[in-house]
Design a protein around this motif. Structure first.
Motif, PDB file in Angstrom:
ATOM      1  N   ASP A 543       0.851  -1.194   0.000  1.00 19.18           N
ATOM      2  CA  ASP A 543       0.000   0.000   0.000  1.00 19.18           C
ATOM      3  C   ASP A 543       0.880   1.235   0.000  1.00 19.18           C
ATOM      4  OD1 ASP A 543      -1.727   2.065   0.398  1.00 19.18           O
ATOM      5  OD2 ASP A 543      -2.849   1.112   2.039  1.00 19.18           O
ATOM      6  N   ALA A 547      -3.435   7.896   1.552  1.00 22.39           N
ATOM      7  CA  ALA A 547      -4.451   7.797   2.604  1.00 22.39           C
ATOM      8  C   ALA A 547      -4.082   6.726   3.634  1.00 22.39           C
ATOM      9  CB  ALA A 547      -5.809   7.484   1.984  1.00 22.39           C
ATOM     10  N   THR A 548      -3.667   5.554   3.184  1.00 22.28           N
ATOM     11  CA  THR A 548      -3.478   4.450   4.121  1.00 22.28           C
ATOM     12  C   THR A 548      -2.103   3.814   4.029  1.00 22.28           C
ATOM     13  OG1 THR A 548      -4.456   2.968   2.483  1.00 22.28           O
ATOM     14  CG2 THR A 548      -5.939   3.860   4.168  1.00 22.28           C
TER      15      THR A 548
END
Lengths: 668, 668
Positions: A543, A547-548
Motif C-alpha cells: 500500500d 491515505a493508508t
C-alpha cells in the motif's frame, strides 16, 4: 586463447553499401575511421577509395567540406535537408541520393561516422534522410571489476563472460576485443562508456592514479570510434588514494585533491568524459559521513571536472539497505525523491543526476521513477539496465526494447503531456550486457538489447518492433525473410512473456537473494533490503497510497498520483506495486488476483514451449554455433519458467486456498 | 602472528595435583608425555620427579609395572579396583589413595595418560575410582580445507578462525597450536582425529600421495597425546591421484590401487587410523557411478586398510540433494535407512558406518536416526556436530551436552530398552568446533561443547549438567563458586533456549540458505534440498506416517513407530517432524501450535535478555578479554533471537490469522 567473436549486426556483407568508388574527406579524427571502414569494405566487396570527389559514386563528407562540393547534386540535396532540419546539432547527419550517386554529410566527424553506419542499414528505402540524436549523451556503464570478485567474477551482474577491459587485476594488454566492441557501439550511436563498476573496490580506485596510463590505452581505442571514456570513482578517493584524513566535500584540501586528480586525468586522457559516482548507497562511501548532502558531494567533483569539459554522473540510487522489515512506514520506493527533490537547484550545471527508470531496481515491471519529474532545475539522465539481472540473466529471451520505449515515452510531467525523454537533458545511460563471451552477450538474442539501447537512446520515439526487425535483418538476413520473421515473432513479446511467468502485477522482487536468478517468493520478505510484498492468508501487495499507505503516490505529479492511488484507475500491471489487495480482488481484466497468477503463469510456460518449437524450426538456417547456444538457453528458460510458474502457483494456493477456476492441478 | 591461546579447561593451576614427589614409570610412548606433564607441573608449582617409587607421594604407572609395586598400599588398592572392575580394557585406569600417597594405574599407557588427566580433575572426592571408556573410538572430524574456499574459508562450517592444520594450500609449518589442541583432546579422552574435510577438494586428495610427509608431521604431534590421525579421502582418488580410468570398487586395478595407497600411508604413519569417506553425497563421487552399492564401495577401502589395523568410516549421509519440492512422496529422512538397511551384513568388519544422530542434518531437534538400529550386523558410529552450524554458529550460547545425552541414552532398540550408546560399537564421532581463534572455539563458552563431547564419548551415561559444572569449575574456578554457578545457570538450558526461539516443534530448517545463520522460514521450502515444512494457510508440518505420509515412521522399531505416528503419543517437540497439523492443533502442553510459537519465541528472547544480564554481573570476575568476547556474542545473540522471534511470529500470524491469546502485538 579467446574464442572467435561473433559479428553481431555487422556481418561482413553488411558493408556492401561502402563497396563502390568512395570519396572520404573532412576534418576531425573520425574521418580516418570512416576511411578505414570504406577501405575495408572495398577490399572485401570491390570498389576503391576515390580522391576525386567528382568521380566518386559515394561521398562521405563533413559539413565544412561538403559546402565546397555543393555543386554535386547528391551533396546539394543533403545540405538542403540539413538546412531544412532546423538548428545545427552535433552528430547530426544527412544521407541523400541523386541518380546513382549518394552523399553522406555529417554535421561534424561524429555525424559522418553515424551517417556512414546509417548508410549500411539504409538499403535505399528513401532518397533523403536527415537524423539528429535526441540526446547528446548516450552512455553505457560497465560494472566491471579489475580483480575477480569471488561471487560476481569480473563483471558484477554480468552474464556474458569476463570483462572486456580488465583481467588478472589489470587493464588487459590486448584490447582487440574492445576495438571490436567500440565499432559495434559506434554503429548504434553510443558515445560514452564508463569502464568500471560503480561499486569501486580497492584496485579500481587506482585507475584514477597510478593506473592512468592504462586508462589512457583504453581511451585511445574508444576515441577512434567517437566514444569518450568515463570512470566510476570512489567518493573516498581523497582518503584511499590521496592519503588525506577526510573526504569531506566542503574541506578545502578535498576540493584541491579532486581538482588535481582531474588535472592528472585530463593530462592522460584529453577527451575524458567524467566521473560516475555511487555514493552513500549499498555500503559505498559518500557525503553523509561528513554531515553533507549529495549536492555538496556532487558539486565538488563537478567543479574539478568542469574546466576540462567533464561531467559527474551522480547516481540517485540512494536508499536504506539496512531497513527493518517490521517497519511498514519506510518505503524504499520513496527514497530517491526524498533524498534528491529537496536538492533541486543546488547542483552545479555539470552534475548529471543519474536516475534508475523505476523507483526500485530494474524489476520486470515498475512505474516510472517520479524523480525524473521532481528535479526540474537539475540535469537528469535515465538509467536502463541491459544486463538482465532481473529479467532472466541472458538465459531467458527478453527483448527489452518495448520496456524502455514505455519508460522513455511515458508522459510523466505536465499533466501527462511531457514524456520522460524530454525530461532527461542528461541523456540515457544503460548498464552494459557484454563481455568476453563469443556472442558478446551470452544469449545471442540479447544482442538485440544492445542494439535497441543505441537506437532508443538516439531516437526514443522509435518503434521498438521496427528496431527489433532492423536488428534481426542485420544479424540474420536480410535474405532469409522467414528467419527474420521467426526471430521477431519470438522476441517481440518476450518481455511480456517473462513478466507473465515471474513476479506478477508489478509486485517485484520474488527472486533468490544474492544472485537474483529464479524464484524465491519470500526470499527478500524478511530482509533489510526494503523489497517486500506482504503476502498473507488474506492478500498481497504494498500500500503506497497517501491515505493508508507509505504516501509514495504523492511523489507523482497529477494525473499519476490520483490514477495510481485509486483502485478504479490503477493499471492492472502495477496493482500490487501500489496496493495491498485481497487475493480475490478483481482486476480490470475481469480476473481475480489469484486467477491472474494461475492463468498468466501457466500461459507463460506454454509460450516458452512455443519459443522452443519456433527456434527448432530454424535449425540449419542460422549458423550452427548460434543455433546451439540459443537452443541450450531456451531449454534452461523452459525449465526455469516451469519452476517460476509452479512456485508462484503453489505459493498463491497455499496462502489463498483458492483453487484454479478451470480446475487445473496446482502442486499443494 | 598468532594471538595468544586461551588455556581452556587446563589453566596453569589445574596441574597442582601433579606438583609433588612424582614417580612415573611404565611402557609405551605416552609414558614420556606423562613424565613431561609431571615435570612441567613440578616446575610451576613445586615438587620433583622421584626415581624411587617408595619415596614418591604420587605414582603414575602402567599396569605391568604396577604389579611389581603391589607392595605399595595405594598401588595395591588401584590394582584391586582394576581387578574388581571386570575384564581388562584398553585405556582403562584406576586412581587410588592411601593416606597421603596416590597411585594412578593405567591398563596401558593410554590409560595412564587418561588417568593422569583425571587426577587433575579428581580433587579428592573419592578414595578409589576406576574408569573405562564406553567406546574404544572417540573421534573428532575436522572439516578443514587446505585451500581457502571463497565462501567457507579454511574450515567448512567453521566459526572459530582458520584451520589449525592447514594454511595457504599446505600443511602448516608450525604445528605448535596442534600440539596444544592435542593436549586438550587427550585430557578429555579423544583418541582419533580426522584432519581434513569430508568434502575432499583437489588439494586434499594429495594428502594421500605427494603430501604424505606433511601428514606424517601432523601424526607425529598427535601421537604424543595418544591420538591417531585419519584422513578424509575422495572415492575418486584412484582416478584423480592414481591416473586410473575408473574408481569402480570391483575393478581389480582399483582394489590394487587402494592397497598400495594404504601401504604408502602406513609406511609414513604406522599408527594411521583410517579413511573417512563421504561418497555419493552432495556431489561427492561414489560407487553409484559404477552401478555398485555402498557395501562394494566401503569394502574395497576396508580390505586395503585392515592388514594395517585401519578402519573406514563410511558416512551414511546419502540422500538426493536434487529433489523436486513438488514431489511430496520423497522424504530425505528416509534416505539413509533406505540406502543402508538392505546392505546390513555385507560390510567388512573394518567398515564403520558413520550415522548422523538424526535423520536430517544436525537440526536443533530431530528424532534419533533409525539407521542406528537398522543395521545390527554392521559396526555403527554415531556422528554429532560440535561446530554449531544449525545451533547458533558459536555466536549463540548453546550447550549441546543435554542434546547429545538425549541421543546417546535414547532407548532406540529392543522395544525401547537398548540405548543408542549400546548400539554404536564403532564409537562416537564429532565434527570439531575449533580453529585458530584465540579462544579455540570463537565463543569462549563453546569450549564446553568440546569438553562435553569428550566426556560423553567416554561415558555416555554421564549427567550433562555434572559435565557442564566440571568444565566450568576447571575453566573459571574452582575458587569462585559464584562464577561457576552463574555460568552453569546460563548454559544448562541454553540448548532449550535456542530451540525456543528458532524452528519450532521439530520442524527444522528455517535457516537462511547457504550460510545457515539466522531465520528464513521459507528459505529451503522450494529448493532441491529435501527440507520442507509445507506451511499453508491451514497448517504446517511433514506427514511422515505410514498411513497418509511418507512412511518414515515405519523405519523405527516398536514402540517408536507407533508412538511417533499417533498424534496422541507423539511428543510435542517432534510433532511437526512427523505430522502435518492445523495451526490450531492442540499440543499435549495444552497450547495450540500457533500459541506455542508465540509463547516460546517471546519467552526465548526474554531468556536471552536474562543471559545478557547474568553475564554482565561477571564483569571483573572473569578475564577481561573473555568477558568482552562473550558480551559481544551475547549482544548478537540478543539481536538474532529477536529476529528469529519476529520472523516466526509474523510468518505464523500471516499464515494462520490467529492472534496471540494474550494480546501481545505481532508484527503484521
Amino acid at each position: 586463447m579467446p574464442s572467435p567473436i561473433h559479428a553481431a549486426w555487422l556481418p561482413e556483407d553488411a558493408t556492401t553499401a561502402l563497396a563502390t568508388a568512395v570519396h572520404v574527406s573532412g576534418t576531425g579524427p573520425l574521418v580516418a575511421t570512416v576511411s578505414d571502414e570504406a577501405r575495408a569494405a572495398t577490399r572485401l566487396h570491390g570498389g576503391h577509395l576515390e580522391p576525386d570527389p567528382t568521380a566518386a559514386r559515394l561521398l562521405l563528407l563533413t559539413l565544412d567540406l561538403a559546402r565546397a562540393l555543393a555543386g554535386e547534386p547528391a551533396v546539394a540535396r543533403a545540405l538542403e535537408a540539413l538546412d531544412d532540419d532546423g538548428p545545427s546539432c552535433p552528430e547530426r547527419y544527412a544521407i541523400a541520393r541523386d541518380g546513382d550517386r549518394t552523399a553522406v554529410v555529417g554535421e561534424d566527424d561524429h555525424g559522418l561516422l553515424h551517417g556512414t553506419f546509417a548508410l549500411l542499414r539504409h538499403r535505399g528505402e528513401e532518397d533523403v534522410v536527415v537524423r539528429r540524436p535526441a540526446h547528446r549523451s548516450r552512455m553505457l556503464d560497465h560494472w566491471d571489476n579489475m580483480v575477480s570478485h569471488p561471487v560476481m567474477g569480473t563483471v558484477e551482474r554480468g552474464y556474458a563472460g569476463d570483462s572486456l577491459f580488465f583481467a588478472d587485476g589489470d587493464v588487459r594488454a590486448d584490447l582487440g576485443r574492445v576495438a571490436g566492441y567500440a565499432r559495434l557501439l559506434a554503429s548504434i550511436g553510443v558515445n560514452r562508456v564508463a569502464v568500471n563498476n560503480v561499486n569501486v573496490h580497492r584496485a579500481e580506485t587506482e585507475l584514477l592514479g597510478p593506473r592512468l596510463a592504462d586508462v589512457a590505452r583504453i581511451a585511445d581505442v574508444l576515441r577512434r570510434w567517437g566514444i569518450r571514456l568515463h570512470l566510476s570513482v570512489s567518493f573516498a578517493s581523497p582518503i584511499v588514494l590521496g592519503g588525506l584524513s577526510t573526504a569531506d566535500p566542503l574541506a578545502e584540501e578535498v576540493a584541491r585533491w579532486w581538482t588535481e586528480a582531474a588535472g592528472r586525468v585530463y593530462a592522460a586522457v584529453p577527451d575524458f568524459g567524467g566521473f560516475v559516482v555511487k555514493a552513500d548507497s549499498e555500503g559505498q562511501p559518500g557525503p553523509f559521513a561528513y554531515g553533507r548532502d549529495h549536492a555538496d558531494g556532487a558539486n565538488v567533483l563537478a567543479r574539478a571536472l568542469a574546466p576540462h569539459g567533464g561531467v559527474v554522473h551522480w547516481r540517485a540510487f540512494v536508499y536504506d539497505h539496512r531497513q527493518d522489515w517490521r517497519d511498514r512506514s519506510t518505503d524504499r520506493a520513496r527514497a530517491a525523491s526524498d533524498h534528491f527533490a529537496p536538492l533541486d537547484g543546488r547542483f552545479e550545471p555539470d552534475v548529471v543526476l543519474q536516475v534508475k527508470h523505476g523507483p526500485i531496481d530494474f524489476q520486470v515491471r515498475e512505474p516510472v521513477s517520479p524523480v525524473l519529474a521532481a528535479v526540474p532545475a537539475t540535469t537528469v539522465a535515465v538509467e536502463l539496465q541491459l544486463t538482465q539481472e532481473y529479467t532472466g540473466q541472458q538465459r531467458h529471451v527478453c527483448y527489452l526494447g518495448p520496456a524502455w520505449s514505455e519508460v522513455l515515452t511515458f508522459g510523466l510531467a505536465e499533466r501527462g503531456t511531457r514524456p520522460v525523454h524530454e525530461l532527461v537533458a542528461g541523456g540515457v545511460v544503460g548498464v552494459a550486457n557484454v563481455g568476453t563471451d563469443e556472442f558478446w552477450t551470452g544469449h545471442p538474442l540479447a544482442q538485440a538489447n544492445l542494439f535497441a539501447f543505441g537506437a532508443l537512446a538516439w531516437d526514443p520515439t522509435a518503434d521498438p518492433d521496427a528496431v527489433l526487425r532492423e536488428w534481426a535483418a542485420a544479424t540474420f538476413g536480410p535474405d532469409d525473410e522467414d528467419v527474420v520473421d521467426t526471430v521477431c515473432a519470438m522476441m517481440t513479446d518476450s518481455w511480456a512473456t517473462y513478466e507473465s511467468y515471474t513476479a506478477p502485477l508489478g509486485v517485484g522482487f520474488m527472486v533468490r537473494p544474492g544472485h537474483h536468478y529464479g524464484p524465491d517468493v519470500d526470499g527478500y520478505e524478511y530482509t533489510p533490503w526494503g523489497t517486500y510484498h506482504f503476502a498473507d492468508r488474506d492478500g498481497i501487495g504494498v500500500d503506497r497510497t497517501r491515505a493508508t499507505g507509505t504516501g509514495f503516490t504523492g511523489q507523482y505529479p497529477s494525473p499519476w498520483r490520483e490514477r495510481y492511488e485509486d483502485l478504479a484507475s490503477c493499471p492492472d500491471e502495477l496493482l500490487l506495486f501500489f496496493h495491498h489487495v485481497p487475493w480475490t480482488h478483481r482486476l480490470h481484466s475481469g480476473r481475480t488476483v489469484v486467477q491472474h497468477v494461475y492463468d498468466t503463469h501457466l500461459a507463460g510456460v506454454e509460450r516458452v514451449e512455443e519459443l522452443v518449437r519456433q527456434w527448432a524450426g530454424l535449425e540449419g538456417r542460422v549458423e550452427a554455433d548460434l543455433f546451439a547456444r540459443v537452443q541450450e538457453r531456451l531449454a534452461e528458460q523452459r525449465r526455469s519458467a516451469q519452476e517460476w510458474c509452479d512456485q508462484l502457483c503453489t505459493y498463491v494456493w497455499r496462502h489463498s486456498g483458492v483453487p484454479d477456476e478451470h480446475g487445473r492441478p496446482i502442486h499443494p
